[in-house]
Design a protein around this motif. Structure first.
Motif, PDB file in Angstrom:
ATOM      1  N   GLU A 191      -7.064  13.963  -0.823  1.00 58.22           N
ATOM      2  CA  GLU A 191      -7.113  12.545  -0.457  1.00 58.22           C
ATOM      3  C   GLU A 191      -6.946  11.718  -1.717  1.00 58.22           C
ATOM      4  O   GLU A 191      -7.847  11.681  -2.552  1.00 58.22           O
ATOM      5  CB  GLU A 191      -8.469  12.214   0.188  1.00 58.22           C
ATOM      6  N   TYR A 192      -5.786  11.077  -1.872  1.00 55.36           N
ATOM      7  CA  TYR A 192      -5.604  10.321  -3.108  1.00 55.36           C
ATOM      8  C   TYR A 192      -6.013   8.868  -2.974  1.00 55.36           C
ATOM      9  O   TYR A 192      -6.092   8.160  -3.972  1.00 55.36           O
ATOM     10  CB  TYR A 192      -4.163  10.425  -3.610  1.00 55.36           C
ATOM     11  N   HIS A 193      -6.313   8.413  -1.754  1.00 49.66           N
ATOM     12  CA  HIS A 193      -6.668   6.999  -1.580  1.00 49.66           C
ATOM     13  C   HIS A 193      -7.944   6.637  -2.332  1.00 49.66           C
ATOM     14  O   HIS A 193      -8.025   5.588  -2.958  1.00 49.66           O
ATOM     15  CB  HIS A 193      -6.840   6.698  -0.094  1.00 49.66           C
ATOM     16  N   ASP A 194      -8.954   7.537  -2.265  1.00 50.49           N
ATOM     17  CA  ASP A 194     -10.223   7.230  -2.913  1.00 50.49           C
ATOM     18  C   ASP A 194     -10.063   7.127  -4.422  1.00 50.49           C
ATOM     19  O   ASP A 194     -10.688   6.286  -5.081  1.00 50.49           O
ATOM     20  CB  ASP A 194     -11.251   8.307  -2.575  1.00 50.49           C
ATOM     21  N   ILE A 195      -9.200   8.000  -4.976  1.00 48.86           N
ATOM     22  CA  ILE A 195      -8.995   7.950  -6.430  1.00 48.86           C
ATOM     23  C   ILE A 195      -8.344   6.631  -6.831  1.00 48.86           C
ATOM     24  O   ILE A 195      -8.729   6.008  -7.828  1.00 48.86           O
ATOM     25  CB  ILE A 195      -8.150   9.153  -6.867  1.00 48.86           C
ATOM     26  N   ILE A 196      -7.388   6.156  -6.007  1.00 46.48           N
ATOM     27  CA  ILE A 196      -6.742   4.870  -6.333  1.00 46.48           C
ATOM     28  C   ILE A 196      -7.763   3.735  -6.246  1.00 46.48           C
ATOM     29  O   ILE A 196      -7.824   2.869  -7.115  1.00 46.48           O
ATOM     30  CB  ILE A 196      -5.542   4.618  -5.406  1.00 46.48           C
ATOM     31  N   ILE A 197      -8.601   3.764  -5.191  1.00 46.75           N
ATOM     32  CA  ILE A 197      -9.621   2.702  -5.050  1.00 46.75           C
ATOM     33  C   ILE A 197     -10.532   2.670  -6.274  1.00 46.75           C
ATOM     34  O   ILE A 197     -10.839   1.609  -6.826  1.00 46.75           O
ATOM     35  CB  ILE A 197     -10.475   2.929  -3.781  1.00 46.75           C
ATOM     36  N   GLY A 198     -10.968   3.860  -6.726  1.00 49.11           N
ATOM     37  CA  GLY A 198     -11.843   3.877  -7.893  1.00 49.11           C
ATOM     38  C   GLY A 198     -11.138   3.379  -9.137  1.00 49.11           C
ATOM     39  O   GLY A 198     -11.705   2.618  -9.920  1.00 49.11           O
ATOM     40  N   ALA A 199      -9.891   3.800  -9.322  1.00 44.89           N
ATOM     41  CA  ALA A 199      -9.226   3.522 -10.593  1.00 44.89           C
ATOM     42  C   ALA A 199      -8.809   2.074 -10.733  1.00 44.89           C
ATOM     43  O   ALA A 199      -8.615   1.595 -11.853  1.00 44.89           O
ATOM     44  CB  ALA A 199      -8.011   4.424 -10.754  1.00 44.89           C
ATOM     45  N   ILE A 200      -8.661   1.318  -9.599  1.00 49.08           N
ATOM     46  CA  ILE A 200      -8.300  -0.091  -9.766  1.00 49.08           C
ATOM     47  C   ILE A 200      -9.519  -0.967 -10.013  1.00 49.08           C
ATOM     48  O   ILE A 200      -9.373  -2.148 -10.271  1.00 49.08           O
ATOM     49  CB  ILE A 200      -7.519  -0.657  -8.558  1.00 49.08           C
ATOM     50  N   MET A 201     -10.728  -0.397  -9.955  1.00 52.21           N
ATOM     51  CA  MET A 201     -11.917  -1.233 -10.137  1.00 52.21           C
ATOM     52  C   MET A 201     -11.978  -1.954 -11.489  1.00 52.21           C
ATOM     53  O   MET A 201     -12.429  -3.093 -11.547  1.00 52.21           O
ATOM     54  CB  MET A 201     -13.195  -0.410  -9.937  1.00 52.21           C
TER      55      MET A 201
ATOM     56  N   PRO B  92     -15.749  -5.569  -2.386  1.00 52.44           N
ATOM     57  CA  PRO B  92     -15.189  -4.685  -1.364  1.00 52.44           C
ATOM     58  C   PRO B  92     -13.802  -4.169  -1.712  1.00 52.44           C
ATOM     59  O   PRO B  92     -12.816  -4.522  -1.076  1.00 52.44           O
ATOM     60  CB  PRO B  92     -15.162  -5.582  -0.122  1.00 52.44           C
ATOM     61  N   GLY B  93     -13.725  -3.315  -2.732  1.00 53.91           N
ATOM     62  CA  GLY B  93     -12.433  -2.807  -3.180  1.00 53.91           C
ATOM     63  C   GLY B  93     -11.777  -1.897  -2.156  1.00 53.91           C
ATOM     64  O   GLY B  93     -10.561  -1.932  -1.974  1.00 53.91           O
ATOM     65  N   GLY B  94     -12.604  -1.083  -1.478  1.00 47.60           N
ATOM     66  CA  GLY B  94     -12.046  -0.158  -0.500  1.00 47.60           C
ATOM     67  C   GLY B  94     -11.378  -0.881   0.649  1.00 47.60           C
ATOM     68  O   GLY B  94     -10.264  -0.546   1.059  1.00 47.60           O
ATOM     69  N   ASN B  95     -12.048  -1.926   1.172  1.00 49.62           N
ATOM     70  CA  ASN B  95     -11.470  -2.687   2.272  1.00 49.62           C
ATOM     71  C   ASN B  95     -10.190  -3.395   1.854  1.00 49.62           C
ATOM     72  O   ASN B  95      -9.210  -3.414   2.606  1.00 49.62           O
ATOM     73  CB  ASN B  95     -12.471  -3.720   2.776  1.00 49.62           C
ATOM     74  N   ALA B  96     -10.206  -3.960   0.641  1.00 49.71           N
ATOM     75  CA  ALA B  96      -9.014  -4.655   0.167  1.00 49.71           C
ATOM     76  C   ALA B  96      -7.848  -3.681   0.036  1.00 49.71           C
ATOM     77  O   ALA B  96      -6.711  -3.985   0.404  1.00 49.71           O
ATOM     78  CB  ALA B  96      -9.300  -5.317  -1.173  1.00 49.71           C
ATOM     79  N   GLN B 114      -9.110  -5.080   8.596  1.00 52.33           N
ATOM     80  CA  GLN B 114      -9.702  -4.829   7.280  1.00 52.33           C
ATOM     81  C   GLN B 114      -9.724  -6.094   6.435  1.00 52.33           C
ATOM     82  O   GLN B 114     -10.682  -6.336   5.704  1.00 52.33           O
ATOM     83  CB  GLN B 114      -8.910  -3.749   6.550  1.00 52.33           C
ATOM     84  N   GLY B 115      -8.674  -6.904   6.560  1.00 58.91           N
ATOM     85  CA  GLY B 115      -8.620  -8.139   5.773  1.00 58.91           C
ATOM     86  C   GLY B 115      -9.748  -9.073   6.130  1.00 58.91           C
ATOM     87  O   GLY B 115     -10.407  -9.641   5.258  1.00 58.91           O
ATOM     88  N   ILE B 116     -10.009  -9.207   7.463  1.00 57.82           N
ATOM     89  CA  ILE B 116     -11.092 -10.099   7.890  1.00 57.82           C
ATOM     90  C   ILE B 116     -12.430  -9.570   7.394  1.00 57.82           C
ATOM     91  O   ILE B 116     -13.295 -10.316   6.954  1.00 57.82           O
ATOM     92  CB  ILE B 116     -11.077 -10.255   9.423  1.00 57.82           C
ATOM     93  N   GLN B 117     -12.582  -8.211   7.430  1.00 60.40           N
ATOM     94  CA  GLN B 117     -13.845  -7.648   6.961  1.00 60.40           C
ATOM     95  C   GLN B 117     -14.041  -7.901   5.462  1.00 60.40           C
ATOM     96  O   GLN B 117     -15.142  -8.243   5.013  1.00 60.40           O
ATOM     97  CB  GLN B 117     -13.882  -6.159   7.245  1.00 60.40           C
ATOM     98  N   THR B 118     -12.948  -7.764   4.686  1.00 58.04           N
ATOM     99  CA  THR B 118     -13.020  -8.059   3.253  1.00 58.04           C
ATOM    100  C   THR B 118     -13.486  -9.484   3.013  1.00 58.04           C
ATOM    101  O   THR B 118     -14.386  -9.741   2.206  1.00 58.04           O
ATOM    102  CB  THR B 118     -11.640  -7.873   2.598  1.00 58.04           C
ATOM    103  N   PHE B 119     -12.864 -10.410   3.768  1.00 60.44           N
ATOM    104  CA  PHE B 119     -13.211 -11.820   3.598  1.00 60.44           C
ATOM    105  C   PHE B 119     -14.679 -12.072   3.933  1.00 60.44           C
ATOM    106  O   PHE B 119     -15.386 -12.782   3.203  1.00 60.44           O
ATOM    107  CB  PHE B 119     -12.302 -12.670   4.488  1.00 60.44           C
TER     108      PHE B 119
END
Lengths: 249, 152
Positions: A191-201, B92-96, B114-119
């Motif tokens: 799953e690469y999505h989680d790694i991208i989410i972490g790395a853009i923080m 909320p980085g994951g939602n964005a 997801q956008g509405i939840q982020t907001f």
């Protein structure tokens, strides 16, 4: 206490406000600090700050304004000037010393800074975002750390090379997404999505968002909107960088 | 045990962001404590009491603003030096990210979701961030009003 000349005082206030805005302080705090400096030096100073301009009026006879640019964050600068203005009000710091130190800061435009490797390691720690803790196995955090360090380094060097505002974030988030997809293609992760989410923080516009909220609450709607727009543009440039990588690969 | 891991990761990421934004060195311990505590509050409320996600975010932001208010007056630091690095944990980085992902994949309804939840999360964080100063000014005004009434 001896008064300093109006001309000198207005220059001093202008420089202080400029340094504070460039450090990333809220506008109401800048106005407050400058007016307090004027009061402790025995003059009446009126200051009006939007994020992109500073207006100063001293004793109804000297008017000045200057431009400032958005962006740039240096919390050390805010803290230093805050401490200096506090000790000026306590009269433990003479006006001459204060002027000299502000001039020195204004000339160098920088304070003590962490070295780049320390900053990169800090970015790596930010990338190990705690929100991902139970969404993925533990060894993913090592990949998060590495990808985050690379992404932050790319953005750091690009922002020093070129003054073009949002391009560095676009390119570094593109690099991060490509690295995530590459890790998946090499079979290291599924799953690469989680790694991208972490790395853009580390690229998140935290200063702009927080200041925008605090200014909006203090009824500084104009500068708050400028900062919100900036935060939105940063976020969407990161988003489009990732999106273009996802579309291409 | 997992609460301890959460606390450590929360403080580490807050300190990491404070290094990026070049916060003063003497504030690092305070930032770590505040970031860890706020994240742990959010985590406990979300996972153990099954509260609504928005309320958990709100409480995390309230913890940040309360601790920032206290520490900034105790150690003479500007308040936003403490609150900027700590808020990064709760963003909320994951939602964005998922908003963007679904948009690219052509699932526009899910993306809008997801956008509405982020907001919503972002606005609840904002409300939580200024809840503490507002309450404190209310209490202070109330006390001073009562004193004036007694004196007159």
């Amino acid at each position: 206490m001896e008064k300093i000349k109006t001309q000198k005082l207005s220059n001093l206030c202008l420089k202080t406000a400029y340094l504070l805005i460039n450090g990333g302080a809220e506008t109401y705090r800048v106005e407050d600090t400058v007016e307090r400096i004027g009061r402790s030096l025995g003059s009446r100073v009126v200051c009006y700050v939007t994020v992109t301009a500073i207006f100063i009026e001293v004793n109804n006879q000297n008017y000045k304004f200057t431009k400032s640019v958005l962006g740039g964050t240096n919390l050390q600068m805010i803290d230093e000037i805050n401490t200096m203005s506090r000790s000026l009000a306590d009269r433990t710091l003479t006006p001459e010393d204060f002027t000299r130190r502000i001039n020195q800061l204004y000339r160098n435009k920088r304070t003590t800074d962490f070295r780049f490797p320390v900053k990169a390691i800090g970015a790596g720690f930010v990338s190990m975002a705690p929100m991902l803790l139970f969404q993925m196995p533990g060894y993913y955090f090592i990949y998060c750390f590495i990808v985050g360090v690379i992404g932050y380094s790319v953005s750091y060097y690009l922002s020093h090379l070129s003054m073009l505002p949002y391009a560095d974030l676009f390119i570094s988030s593109f690099v991060i997404a490509v690295l995530g997809i590459l890790l998946k293609n090499m079979g290291l992760v599924t799953e690469y999505h989680d790694i991208i989410i972490g790395a853009i923080m580390p690229l998140v516009p935290g200063v702009a968002i927080t200041n925008a909220i605090r200014e909006l609450v203090m009824r500084q709607a104009l500068s708050s909107m400028v900062r919100f727009l900036d935060a939105l543009l940063v976020a969407s440039s990161i988003g489009f960088g990732i999106a273009s990588a996802l579309i291409i690969f | 045990m997992d609460i301890l891991i959460n606390f450590i990761l929360g403080s580490l990421s807050a300190i990491g962001f404070s290094i990026i934004t070049n916060a003063p060195r003497r504030a690092a311990g305070i930032i770590g404590l505040t970031g860890g505590l706020s994240w742990t509050t959010f985590y406990i409320l979300k996972n153990y009491s099954h509260m609504h996600l928005l309320i958990a975010n709100f409480c995390g932001a309230v913890v940040i603003s309360a601790l920032a208010y206290y520490f900034s007056r105790k150690f003479h630091l500007p308040e936003n030096i403490i609150s900027i690095p700590c808020l990064v944990n709760l963003v909320p980085g994951g939602n964005a990210y998922r908003t963007m992902l679904y948009m690219v994949q052509g699932k526009y309804i899910a993306s809008l979701n997801q956008g509405i939840q982020t907001f919503l999360i972002a606005s609840f964080l904002a409300i939580g961030l200024f809840a503490t100063p507002y309450m404190l000014t209310l209490i202070k005004q109330g006390i001073s009003l009562r004193k004036r009434k007694i004196r007159s």
